[in-house]
Design an enzyme around this catalytic site. Structure first.
Site, PDB file in Angstrom:
ATOM      1  CG  HIS A 181      -2.544   0.471   0.976  1.00  9.00           C
ATOM      2  ND1 HIS A 181      -2.511   1.484   0.146  1.00  9.00           N
ATOM      3  CD2 HIS A 181      -3.560   0.093   1.371  1.00  9.00           C
ATOM      4  CE1 HIS A 181      -3.905   1.853  -0.120  1.00  9.00           C
ATOM      5  NE2 HIS A 181      -4.501   0.703   0.679  1.00  9.00           N
ATOM      6  CE1 TYR A 231      -8.570   6.294   7.759  1.00  7.71           C
ATOM      7  CE2 TYR A 231      -9.385   4.740   6.169  1.00  7.71           C
ATOM      8  CZ  TYR A 231      -8.525   6.020   6.436  1.00  7.71           C
ATOM      9  OH  TYR A 231      -7.442   5.993   5.434  1.00  7.71           O
ATOM     10  CB  SER A 263     -10.505   4.483   2.508  1.00 11.37           C
ATOM     11  OG  SER A 263      -9.839   5.072   1.681  1.00 11.37           O
ATOM     12  CB  THR A 288      -6.774   8.355   1.325  1.00 12.31           C
ATOM     13  OG1 THR A 288      -5.916   8.116   2.175  1.00 12.31           O
ATOM     14  CG2 THR A 288      -6.722   7.148   0.107  1.00 12.31           C
TER      15      THR A 288
END
EC number: 2.3.1.21
Length: 618
Positions: free
Chosen positions: A332, A446, A448, A459
């Protein structure tokens, strides 16, 4: 075109400090009791007029001096690359492909060949700068058409941005794309390094823990014939060597500092050139020796596997199981879902609509024993010990992870849109209701959201837990009989409206999370004492995301999954389709994924009952 787009994209805005503080307090409201909230409110006021104001001004000045990038890009790379946790489970997600619609094309060799060729076709198009710009269409009927694409192609590049805007089409940043290929995250002490060698022409293939390479591009940069690629993959699939006693891949699942130290031992032990071939390979193709049994098995296989047949540091692993089930597992740090999903969609479309070979195709008559090189590593006793220790830790972590999946069949996007409700907001509301039912509280959540509409955007966080979702969840879970269906519908509508507002703000770079993160990063970089706002237990709590959620919607996607981001959390991958809602949940031992999903299902049933005017069953 790709690079021109990057030059004309607007820059990621830095929100006004007062807006960030207001949004932050709104997100804290459902998580804190009155006395905690008053304390946090006071800290925010002091921050806004004191050290926060100074840091904000410094950030704005610094941003003006770095117009080539965004204010979040450097800190975000640092956040990923300085993290010392293993990348597997902590950061790397996967997305799985739907099967090829033509069932006979799901044969492992056929699909591996076709997907490899399609991936290389994408690489060639990307490097020739012929890839159509990535565009987010707010009104696809007007802009996602051949007529519009033809028109925009003939408009001068400095005007094409505005032409796209006129029809609500937003070109997206594509600066991450070059890291898709020939790229690896290299472990280094304290901070890892992103490595790319776009001159390399070979593919890395893993099978049974063995490493193989062969060229997929010739010396002129042309794609090697599909029949040769098929022959080489067939040769690898026929290798009957037993699995290695010490599979090197386990090292990529280690703590990054430990892995950095062991990698140095590998290099000094005469493996530098061999490691270089792994690092520089176009990508990593993983051929698994077993079929996929169900969604849960698929998620475990593609998210972590047994640790022997993945190179977790590679920008992406294309995994193909014995029955042709395929997925992309990606690292990532280098990039986000937008770049990976574009590649994913193109590979699926090309491999299914223009396959390089058919199930009847014969492999080329070529000597694969010469063309395919099997990589061998010299392992010292210290390295063998390191591999064994990594395996032990990996196995223990994986053993503690549970994954479960549901598909809610009663309805999806179409039904919710008819009710004038945002499908995403209703999925998020179901998660809030489920956690309240299971654990009796509202927690940090959360979601994204991409900011790729801006130059070097990454993001932003949407904060789905709000005073509206809390009120609505408590009504459904604690006292549904007190409210009429109409009153519950009104509460759901308020949740939807507010969630839409949060989503719009996040997509336009107007969330609060990245701004506060950058201010905190700046304070640390300047060596000043950490502002009290960042030492507040409420700040720590809102960043301890017990519900971490992400959604992907595409005709090519089967399911996706990632692990929880905190030990006592849930990782929730979900998708709202036209007529169903899929939800894939991971959890460690302190949480129960199956029970949570049962509560999600109950929440969705209750919401659909309310929308149909029925009484809610307790």
């Amino acid at each position: 075109m790709r690079f021109l787009i990057s030059e004309i994209l607007e820059r990621l805005p830095i929100p006004k400090l007062e807006d960030t503080i207001r949004r932050y307090l709104s997100a804290q409201k459902p998580l804190l009791d009155d006395s905690q909230f008053r304390k946090t409110e006071q800290l925010c006021k002091s921050f806004e007029t004191g050290i926060g104001k100074e840091l904000h001004e410094q950030l704005v000045t610094q941003d003006k001096q770095n117009k080539h990038t965004s204010y979040i890009s450097g800190p975000w790379f640092d956040m990923y690359l300085t993290a010392r946790d293993p990348v597997v489970l902590n950061f790397n997600p996967f997305i799985s492909f739907n099967p090829d619609p033509k069932s006979e094309y799901n044969d492992q060799l056929t699909r591996a060949t076709n997907m490899t060729v399609s991936a290389i076709r994408f690489l060639k198009t990307l490097r020739a700068d012929l890839l159509e710009p990535e565009v987010f269409h707010l009104n696809p009927a007007k802009s996602d058409t051949d007529t519009f694409k033809r028109f925009i192609r003939f408009v001068p590049s400095f005007l094409s941005w505005y032409g796209a805007y006129l029809v609500n089409a937003y070109p997206l940043d594509m600066s991450q794309y070059y890291r898709l290929f020939n790229s690896t995250r290299l472990p280094r002490p304290h901070r890892d390094e992103l490595f790319t060698d776009d001159k390399a022409r070979h593919l890395l293939v893993l099978r049974k823990g063995h490493f193989y390479i062969f060229d997929v591009l010739d010396q002129d940069g042309n794609i090697v014939s599909a029949s040769e690629i098929q022959a080489h993959l067939k040769y690898i699939l026929s290798d009957n060597s037993p699995a290695p006693e010490f599979p090197l891949s386990y090292l990529t699942s280690e703590n990054r500092d430990i892995w950095a130290e062991l990698r140095q031992k590998l290099v000094s032990g005469g493996n530098e050139a061999t490691l270089g071939k792994v690092d520089s390979a176009v990508f990593c193709l993983c051929l698994d020796d077993f079929p996929i049994r169900d969604f849960v098995h698929l998620s475990h296989s593609m998210l972590h596997g047994d640790g022997t047949n993945r190179w977790f540091d590679k920008s992406f692993n294309l995994i193909i199981a014995k029955d042709g089930t395929a997925a992309i597992h990606f690292e990532h740090a280098w990039g986000d879902g937008v770049a990976v999903l574009r590649f994913f969609n193109e590979v699926f479309k090309d491999s299914t609509q223009a396959p390089a070979i058919t199930p009847q195709s014969q492999p080329a008559s070529t000597d694969s024993s010469v063309a395919v090189q099997k990589l061998n590593f010299k392992l010292s006793d210290a390295l063998k010990t390191g591999i064994s220790a990594a395996k032990e830790k990996f196995d223990a972590t994986v053993k503690s992870l549970t994954i479960d999946y549901i598909r809610f069949q009663r309805g999806g996007r179409e039904f919710l849109k008819k009710q004038k409700l945002s499908p995403d907001s209703m999925a998020q509301l179901a998660f809030q209701m489920a956690f309240l039912r299971q654990y009796g509280q509202t927690v940090a959540t959360y979601e994204s959201c991409s900011t790729a509409a801006f130059k070097h955007g990454r993001t932003e966080t949407i904060r789905p837990a709000s005073i509206f979702t809390k009120t609505c969840s408590e009504a459904f879970v604690r006292e549904p009989s007190k409210y009429s269906a109409g009153e519950l519908q009104q509460m759901m509508a308020k949740c939807s409206t507010y969630h839409n507002q949060l989503t719009r703000e996040a997509a336009m770079g107007q969330g609060f999370d990245r701004h506060l993160f950058a201010l905190r990063y700046l304070a640390a970089a300047r060596g000043i004492s950490m502002p009290e706002l960042f030492l507040d237990p409420a700040y720590r709590q809102i960043n301890h995301n017990i519900l971490s959620t992400s959604t992907l919607s595409s005709p090519a996607v089967n399911i996706g999954c990632f692990a929880p981001v905190v030990p006592d959390g849930f990782g929730i991958g979900y998708s709202v389709q036209d007529n169903w809602i899929g939800c894939n949940v991971s959890a460690y031992q302190s949480r129960n994924a199956r029970e949570f999903l049962q509560c999600v299902e109950k929440a969705l049933e209750d919401m659909f009952d309310a929308l149909e005017g029925k009484m809610i069953k307790t």
